[in-house]
Design an enzyme around this catalytic site. Structure first.
Site, PDB file in Angstrom:
ATOM      1  N   ARG A  93       3.253  11.100  -1.736  1.00 23.21           N
ATOM      2  CA  ARG A  93       2.181  11.217  -0.733  1.00 23.21           C
ATOM      3  C   ARG A  93       2.423  10.395   0.525  1.00 23.21           C
ATOM      4  O   ARG A  93       1.716  10.546   1.519  1.00 23.21           O
ATOM      5  CB  ARG A  93       0.835  10.840  -1.376  1.00 23.21           C
ATOM      6  CG  ARG A  93       0.247  11.983  -2.201  1.00 23.21           C
ATOM      7  CD  ARG A  93      -1.069  11.592  -2.801  1.00 23.21           C
ATOM      8  NE  ARG A  93      -0.901  10.718  -3.952  1.00 23.21           N
ATOM      9  CZ  ARG A  93      -1.872   9.935  -4.447  1.00 23.21           C
ATOM     10  NH1 ARG A  93      -3.055   9.890  -3.862  1.00 23.21           N
ATOM     11  NH2 ARG A  93      -1.646   9.189  -5.500  1.00 23.21           N
ATOM     12  N   GLY A 109       8.119   8.468 -16.835  1.00 19.30           N
ATOM     13  CA  GLY A 109       6.827   7.830 -17.058  1.00 19.30           C
ATOM     14  C   GLY A 109       6.922   6.313 -17.080  1.00 19.30           C
ATOM     15  O   GLY A 109       8.009   5.740 -17.122  1.00 19.30           O
TER      16      GLY A 109
HETATM   17  C1  UD1 Z   1      -0.773   4.321 -13.896  1.00 22.47           C
HETATM   18  C2  UD1 Z   1      -1.401   4.109 -15.271  1.00 22.47           C
HETATM   19  C3  UD1 Z   1      -2.914   4.258 -15.171  1.00 22.47           C
HETATM   20  C4  UD1 Z   1      -3.468   3.288 -14.146  1.00 22.47           C
HETATM   21  C5  UD1 Z   1      -2.762   3.455 -12.812  1.00 22.47           C
HETATM   22  C6  UD1 Z   1      -3.153   2.344 -11.888  1.00 22.47           C
HETATM   23  C7  UD1 Z   1       0.246   4.932 -16.843  1.00 22.47           C
HETATM   24  C8  UD1 Z   1       0.636   6.052 -17.728  1.00 22.47           C
HETATM   25  N1  UD1 Z   1      -0.885   5.084 -16.181  1.00 22.47           N
HETATM   26  O1  UD1 Z   1      -1.060   5.643 -13.556  1.00 22.47           O
HETATM   27  O2  UD1 Z   1      -3.504   4.002 -16.414  1.00 22.47           O
HETATM   28  O3  UD1 Z   1      -4.844   3.471 -13.987  1.00 22.47           O
HETATM   29  O4  UD1 Z   1      -1.322   3.389 -12.982  1.00 22.47           O
HETATM   30  O5  UD1 Z   1      -2.625   2.576 -10.622  1.00 22.47           O
HETATM   31  O6  UD1 Z   1       0.926   3.938 -16.779  1.00 22.47           O
HETATM   32  N2  UD1 Z   1       6.821   4.394 -12.151  1.00 22.47           N
HETATM   33  C9  UD1 Z   1       8.126   4.234 -12.506  1.00 22.47           C
HETATM   34  N3  UD1 Z   1       8.724   5.184 -13.272  1.00 22.47           N
HETATM   35  C10 UD1 Z   1       8.064   6.285 -13.722  1.00 22.47           C
HETATM   36  C11 UD1 Z   1       6.717   6.426 -13.353  1.00 22.47           C
HETATM   37  C12 UD1 Z   1       6.120   5.476 -12.579  1.00 22.47           C
HETATM   38  O7  UD1 Z   1       8.757   3.251 -12.121  1.00 22.47           O
HETATM   39  O8  UD1 Z   1       8.686   7.077 -14.418  1.00 22.47           O
HETATM   40  C13 UD1 Z   1       6.183   3.354 -11.339  1.00 22.47           C
HETATM   41  C14 UD1 Z   1       5.668   3.857 -10.009  1.00 22.47           C
HETATM   42  O9  UD1 Z   1       6.646   3.681  -9.002  1.00 22.47           O
HETATM   43  C15 UD1 Z   1       4.476   2.971  -9.769  1.00 22.47           C
HETATM   44  C16 UD1 Z   1       3.975   2.637 -11.164  1.00 22.47           C
HETATM   45  O10 UD1 Z   1       5.069   2.887 -12.027  1.00 22.47           O
HETATM   46  O11 UD1 Z   1       4.833   1.761  -9.146  1.00 22.47           O
HETATM   47  C17 UD1 Z   1       2.766   3.461 -11.575  1.00 22.47           C
HETATM   48  O12 UD1 Z   1       3.135   4.823 -11.575  1.00 22.47           O
HETATM   49  P1  UD1 Z   1       2.118   5.957 -11.158  1.00 22.47           P
HETATM   50  O13 UD1 Z   1       2.807   7.247 -11.229  1.00 22.47           O
HETATM   51  O14 UD1 Z   1       1.440   5.595  -9.913  1.00 22.47           O
HETATM   52  O15 UD1 Z   1       1.099   5.885 -12.382  1.00 22.47           O
HETATM   53  P2  UD1 Z   1      -0.323   6.483 -12.393  1.00 22.47           P
HETATM   54  O16 UD1 Z   1      -0.260   7.867 -12.840  1.00 22.47           O
HETATM   55  O17 UD1 Z   1      -1.009   6.184 -11.123  1.00 22.47           O
END
Ligand code: UD1
Ligand code: MG
Length: 469
Positions: free
Chosen positions: A16, A86
């Site tokens: 985004r 994830g």
């Molecule tokens: C995540 C949480 C959710 C919480 C929210 C808060 C999980 C499954 N869910 O959701 O409960 O309310 O954050 O903002 O954890 N990232 C990686 N690798 C991946 C996926 C994500 O490094 O494969 C990192 C992203 O760069 C980011 C963070 O992890 O910094 C969170 O990822 P994001 O996709 O924003 O998780 P949400 O779905 O928002």
């Protein structure tokens, strides 16, 4: 005290943001989002910091390595996550870098304003044996993982997309920050599955596993939304920037600083103010800036890496950028409007620098004045020197920077060029329009320009005439 390791998640794409730059490298208050997290975490004296990278890994790793080297701090360890399956999968990549004793604190690289006291509270709740979650009540919890409790006890985090209608009514959400005893974290991570709506390995599923194992789950709820706000879009970035700046402004105003409009005030670094400082609208402070007692900053100034002594006045539209060498402005000095002070400008007390005057790598002693349209570079300017309008030091021969010395009580007339290396002797006067290439003796009047001649009864050419032979 249990040893602490940090995992900062930064592999996500940040779709985004619609930007080529990885999301965590976008800047808030002049610093990359993830740099805020790392700088805050530094206060916790963790044994190790592991950053999970993926999208834009090379850029993120490069930026963090460079900033650590510049600051003389430890370079974090990096674990690549490719592909991104994830948040649970993300933390799994750090496992080989985490020692078996201790506690792991998991942070998000895109939640920049998390505060050290909150993190300490979370680590204390973990107490080396519990799973501790940082939560917050969100007026609109859409998209977040919900904290599901039975009675007081936390039972699970359910992701929005997986939540039932009833669970979606819960306003308490998981912020993305947790502290976990490392051996338990490793055990639970190994048991994660991707059996959910998004087909991802959710870090948040470890809560269920903790509950099943009879491990204590503690929720620390923060009342401060700003510290757990994530950045996902340019709009959110700008909103968080304003919230942060307003907070900086309030802290300073509570210390007595008078800020004309806190909504038009920006600190991108650290600003220290003594008593009775006044700051007009639209000023930007960068790097390390200190303002002495009674300093007044006019509107629309940019001031970076500078120390400004008591009673100095910086008039409107002045640009001061000390970079590494810094800029010093002496007590009661007057600078601007429209002045430019560059690295190594060192103004003594009562110095006056006026409009369209540029000073670089030069010292000006007490009471020296350059009031209009001038350049002073690589120079030493003595006490009470008056430096005329339009005069410059020619300090660069195309290869080398050379020094100019203007001794005390010299008067440099208007539109002079002082060709360095050169010394203008104490108490001397340089006539207007002079090009000075050799040292001048003290007390002398030195003039180096074409002599004025007048040709009597000069006939100007008339129209139409003068073309014929
Ligand atoms: C995540 C949480 C959710 C919480 C929210 C808060 C999980 C499954 N869910 O959701 O409960 O309310 O954050 O903002 O954890 N990232 C990686 N690798 C991946 C996926 C994500 O490094 O494969 C990192 C992203 O760069 C980011 C963070 O992890 O910094 C969170 O990822 P994001 O996709 O924003 O998780 P949400 O779905 O928002
Ligand atoms: Mg998110």
């Amino acid at each position: 005290m249990t040893a602490l390791d940090l995992v900062v998640m930064a592999a996500g794409k940040g779709t985004r943001m619609k930007s080529r730059l990885p999301k965590v490298l976008h800047r808030l208050a002049g610093r990359a989002l993830i740099q805020h997290v790392i700088d805050t975490a530094a206060g916790l004296q963790a044994r190790r910091v592991v950053v999970i990278t993926g999208h834009g890994a090379e850029e993120v790793e490069g930026a963090l390595t460079l900033s650590a080297q510049l600051a003389g701090t430890a370079v974090p360890a990096f674990a690549r996550q490719e592909p991104q399956l994830g948040t649970g999968h993300a933390v799994q990549q750090a496992v080989p870098l985490l020692e078996d004793d201790g506690v792991t604190l998991i942070l998000n690289g895109d939640v920049p304003l998390i505060g050290e006291p909150t993190l300490r509270e979370l680590i204390a709740s973990c107490a080396g044996r519990n799973l501790a979650l940082l939560t917050v009540d969100m007026p609109d919890p859409t998209g977040y993982g919900r904290i599901v409790r039975s009675g007081d006890k936390v039972r699970a985090i359910v992701e929005h997309k997986d939540a039932s209608a009833e669970q979606r009514r819960i306003h308490e959400i998981y912020t993305g920050v947790m502290a976990v005893p490392t051996p338990l974290l490793k055990r639970w991570l190994a048991r994660l599955t991707n059996d959910n709506v998004q087909g991802e390995y959710y870090l948040t599923d470890i809560v269920k596993l903790a509950v099943a194992d009879g491990c204590g789950v503690a929720a620390v709820k923060t009342a401060d939304r700003i510290e757990v706000d994530g950045v996902n879009s340019p709009v959110q970035l700008a909103e968080l920037e304003r919230a942060y700046q307003l907070r900086q402004a309030r802290i300073l105003m509570e210390q007595g600083v008078r800020i004309v409009d806190p909504a038009r005030f920006d600190v991108r670094g650290r600003l220290q103010c003594a008593q009775d400082v006044e700051i007009d609208i639209n000023c930007v402070f960068e790097g390390e800036v200190s303002l002495g007692e009674g300093v007044s900053i006019g509107p629309n100034c940019v001031i970076a890496n500078a120390s400004i002594a008591d009673g100095a006045v910086i008039h409107a539209f002045t640009h001061i950028d000390g970079k590494k060498a810094g800029v010093k402005v002496g007590a009661r000095a007057l600078v601007g409007p429209f002045a430019r002070l560059r690295p190594g400008a060192d103004l003594g007390p009562d110095v006056h620098i006026g409009n369209f005057v540029e000073v670089k790598n030069s010292t000006l002693a007490r009471g020296a004045k350059a009031n209009h349209l001038a350049y002073i570079g690589d120079s030493e300017v003595g006490e009470r020197v008056n430096y005329g309008a339009g005069s410059i030091t020619a300090n660069y021969d195309g290869a080398n920077k050379l020094r100019t010395v203007i001794e005390a009580d010299v008067h440099v007339g208007s539109n002079c060029v002082l060709v360095a290396p050169v010394t203008v002797g104490r108490g001397g006067t340089v006539g207007a329009g002079s090009v000075i290439t050799r040292d001048t003796p003290p007390q002398a009047l030195s003039i180096a320009r074409g002599k004025q001649v007048s040709i009597a009864n000069w006939q100007r050419p008339a129209k139409g005439a003068g073309r014929s032979k």
